[in-house]
Design a protein around this motif. Structure first.
Motif, PDB file in Angstrom:
ATOM      1  N   LEU A   1       7.131  10.804   2.376  1.00  7.78           N
ATOM      2  CA  LEU A   1       7.134   9.741   1.366  1.00  7.78           C
ATOM      3  C   LEU A   1       5.745   9.155   1.176  1.00  7.78           C
ATOM      4  CD1 LEU A   1      10.484   8.042   2.387  1.00  7.78           C
ATOM      5  CD2 LEU A   1       9.987   9.088   0.163  1.00  7.78           C
ATOM      6  N   SER A   2       5.006   9.024   2.282  1.00  7.11           N
ATOM      7  CA  SER A   2       3.653   8.488   2.194  1.00  7.11           C
ATOM      8  C   SER A   2       2.789   9.363   1.287  1.00  7.11           C
ATOM      9  CB  SER A   2       3.029   8.399   3.596  1.00  7.11           C
ATOM     10  OG  SER A   2       1.700   7.932   3.529  1.00  7.11           O
ATOM     11  N   GLY A   3       2.903  10.691   1.447  1.00 12.52           N
ATOM     12  CA  GLY A   3       2.132  11.600   0.606  1.00 12.52           C
ATOM     13  C   GLY A   3       2.568  11.564  -0.844  1.00 12.52           C
ATOM     14  N   ARG A   4       3.873  11.512  -1.069  1.00 13.32           N
ATOM     15  CA  ARG A   4       4.385  11.521  -2.436  1.00 13.32           C
ATOM     16  C   ARG A   4       4.028  10.246  -3.202  1.00 13.32           C
ATOM     17  NH1 ARG A   4      10.447  14.000  -3.132  1.00 13.32           N
ATOM     18  NH2 ARG A   4      10.243  15.816  -1.757  1.00 13.32           N
ATOM     19  N   LEU A   5       4.132   9.121  -2.507  1.00 11.55           N
ATOM     20  CA  LEU A   5       3.972   7.837  -3.191  1.00 11.55           C
ATOM     21  C   LEU A   5       2.556   7.295  -3.106  1.00 11.55           C
ATOM     22  CD1 LEU A   5       7.309   6.109  -2.065  1.00 11.55           C
ATOM     23  CD2 LEU A   5       6.880   7.615  -4.020  1.00 11.55           C
ATOM     24  N   GLY A   6       1.687   7.962  -2.340  1.00  9.35           N
ATOM     25  CA  GLY A   6       0.303   7.521  -2.244  1.00  9.35           C
ATOM     26  C   GLY A   6       0.148   6.180  -1.563  1.00  9.35           C
ATOM     27  N   ALA A   7       1.009   5.905  -0.570  1.00  8.76           N
ATOM     28  CA  ALA A   7       0.954   4.636   0.163  1.00  8.76           C
ATOM     29  C   ALA A   7       0.849   4.925   1.655  1.00  8.76           C
ATOM     30  CB  ALA A   7       2.198   3.790  -0.118  1.00  8.76           C
ATOM     31  N   ALA A   8       0.269   3.983   2.383  1.00  4.74           N
ATOM     32  CA  ALA A   8       0.129   4.147   3.828  1.00  4.74           C
ATOM     33  C   ALA A   8       1.500   4.225   4.487  1.00  4.74           C
ATOM     34  CB  ALA A   8      -0.663   2.977   4.412  1.00  4.74           C
ATOM     35  N   ALA A   9       1.544   4.940   5.605  1.00  5.72           N
ATOM     36  CA  ALA A   9       2.816   5.094   6.314  1.00  5.72           C
ATOM     37  C   ALA A   9       3.412   3.748   6.712  1.00  5.72           C
ATOM     38  CB  ALA A   9       2.616   5.975   7.542  1.00  5.72           C
ATOM     39  N   VAL A  10       2.548   2.805   7.127  1.00  2.00           N
ATOM     40  CA  VAL A  10       3.066   1.505   7.533  1.00  2.00           C
ATOM     41  C   VAL A  10       3.711   0.791   6.354  1.00  2.00           C
ATOM     42  CG1 VAL A  10       0.855   0.312   7.151  1.00  2.00           C
ATOM     43  CG2 VAL A  10       2.512  -0.635   8.767  1.00  2.00           C
ATOM     44  N   THR A  11       3.166   0.984   5.144  1.00  2.00           N
ATOM     45  CA  THR A  11       3.744   0.371   3.940  1.00  2.00           C
ATOM     46  C   THR A  11       5.101   0.986   3.640  1.00  2.00           C
ATOM     47  OG1 THR A  11       1.536  -0.021   3.057  1.00  2.00           O
ATOM     48  CG2 THR A  11       3.355  -0.077   1.489  1.00  2.00           C
ATOM     49  N   ILE A  12       5.198   2.301   3.765  1.00  2.00           N
ATOM     50  CA  ILE A  12       6.472   2.981   3.523  1.00  2.00           C
ATOM     51  C   ILE A  12       7.525   2.515   4.518  1.00  2.00           C
ATOM     52  CG2 ILE A  12       7.634   5.220   3.501  1.00  2.00           C
ATOM     53  CD1 ILE A  12       5.802   4.723   1.097  1.00  2.00           C
ATOM     54  N   ARG A  13       7.121   2.348   5.779  1.00  2.00           N
ATOM     55  CA  ARG A  13       8.088   1.905   6.787  1.00  2.00           C
ATOM     56  C   ARG A  13       8.609   0.502   6.476  1.00  2.00           C
ATOM     57  NH1 ARG A  13       4.508   4.965  10.105  1.00  2.00           N
ATOM     58  NH2 ARG A  13       5.596   6.697  11.109  1.00  2.00           N
TER      59      ARG A  13
END
Length: 371
Positions: free
Chosen positions: A33-45
């Motif tokens: 999801l981080s790669g797809r949405l272009g957001a940091a992993a911590v933001t996705i979590r």
């Protein structure tokens, strides 16, 4: 109660994209999801944690799925994704890479290897005011799946660091530290040594040899010292000894200042007829033995010594009786907590306490009066 989260347009759009991705694929990992949405992993979590709280998604065995997604299918799909994308990565931040903590890291690495995970180790510093820069690098640049951390709990930034760790939405395990978060003081998962028990074991060993006055000598500013002191005090009180009638002292953190401080301690031992000391840590205990030699005091003839840490205590002359914290077991248990949490995010919080061990060597013996 904390105020409701304020959502900006970007956050709303990102969460909508996250839900759409799940509708398309059924189950996904945070890194995908981080790669797809272009957001940091911590933001996705954080997004996943909020959506899960609202019942819009469900965290499953290392990933996230829609609420109606089949459990068995989710487990199978996430496992396949994990196998194809590599092993789980656990970030580990410890205060030092040259004393105490290397064995903790080795235990963590052993457990990670058994569980098909990988440890990424970083060293902070007891002098650091803020652990977050290193932690942010682990989370945002290295995209770790969980964290094992020994933060500076006496720093002004400690509360903010713990709150930040809790906000990542990923498994976090504290080692040799404990903390709570939020208005209800929810516990952060932790693995700690029962240092107070270790100190009590040392005291009871010395009392069993006949010592009627057992003192304590601690290194200043060590996060372990308060626990050792508590265990010493409880044990000598239970054994009927008076803390005020013996030695209860500290030495400064710089070895250059030890000689004068150790002379004060030895003078106090002679004045109070204290015949045994529990000393934290090994370096201080060895320095004490050396100072005894210079003053023609015998160990254990005039003074029995039990070191706390057992990192190098056995190399002293005489070899020191010592309490050894279960360093490798601490690392192993922490990794298992992280991987268990990745497998089942709904597990209750665990606080693991592991007992140290006592090794009797040549620095402890009955006092002269008991021989």
């Amino acid at each position: 109660m904390s105020p409701p989260e304020t959502r900006g347009p970007l956050q709303v759009a990102r969460r909508a994209q996250l839900l759409e991705a799940l509708r398309h694929d059924g189950v996904l990992r945070v890194t995908d999801l981080s790669g797809r949405l272009g957001a940091a992993a911590v933001t996705i979590r954080r997004d996943i944690a909020q959506l899960a709280a609202e019942g819009l998604v469900r965290r499953v065995h290392g990933g996230v799925a829609l609420p109606e997604f089949d459990d068995d299918a989710a487990t199978e799909d996430v496992s396949a994704v994990m196998l194809s994308s590599g092993t789980r990565t656990v970030g580990m931040l410890v205060p030092s890479l040259d004393y105490y903590w290397p064995d903790v890291a080795r235990g963590a690495e052993e457990a990670a290897r058994e569980l098909r995970a990988r440890i990424v180790l970083r060293g902070s510093s007891y002098k650091s005011e803020d652990d977050r820069p290193q932690l942010i690098r682990l989370v945002e640049q290295l995209s770790v799946d969980g964290l094992i951390v020994a933060p500076r709990m006496d720093a002004p930034t400690a509360e903010r660091t713990v709150d930040w760790l809790a906000s990542t939405g990923m498994p976090v395990v504290l080692i040799e530290r404990t903390a709570t978060v939020g208005p209800h003081h929810a516990v952060v998962e932790s693995v700690v040594t029962d240092h107070a028990l270790g100190a009590a074991m040392a005291v009871r060993h010395l009392v069993s040899l006949g010592h009627q006055k057992v003192g304590v000598l601690l290194g200043e500013h060590s996060p372990t010292s308060p626990h050792v002191h508590r265990g010493w005090l409880e044990a000598i009180t239970d054994c009927g000894q008076d803390a005020a009638a013996t030695v209860d002292a500290q030495v400064p953190p710089r070895p250059a200042a030890w000689e004068a401080a150790l002379d004060v301690v030895l003078d106090r031992c002679l004045a109070t007829r204290t015949t045994a000391l529990v000393v934290h840590a090994d370096a201080e205990a060895i320095a004490l033995v050396q100072r005894c030699e210079e003053r023609r005091l015998s160990v254990p003839g005039d003074l029995s010594v039990v070191a706390y840490d057992d990192e190098i205590a056995g190399l002293c002359s005489p070899p020191l009786t010592a309490v050894r914290p279960p360093r490798r077991s601490i690392g192993r248990a922490a990794v298992r907590l992280v991987t268990d949490r990745l497998a089942d995010p709904d597990l209750p919080a665990h606080r693991v306490i592991i007992s140290p061990s006592l090794t009797v060597r040549e620095s402890s013996a009955p006092p002269r009066s008991a021989r």
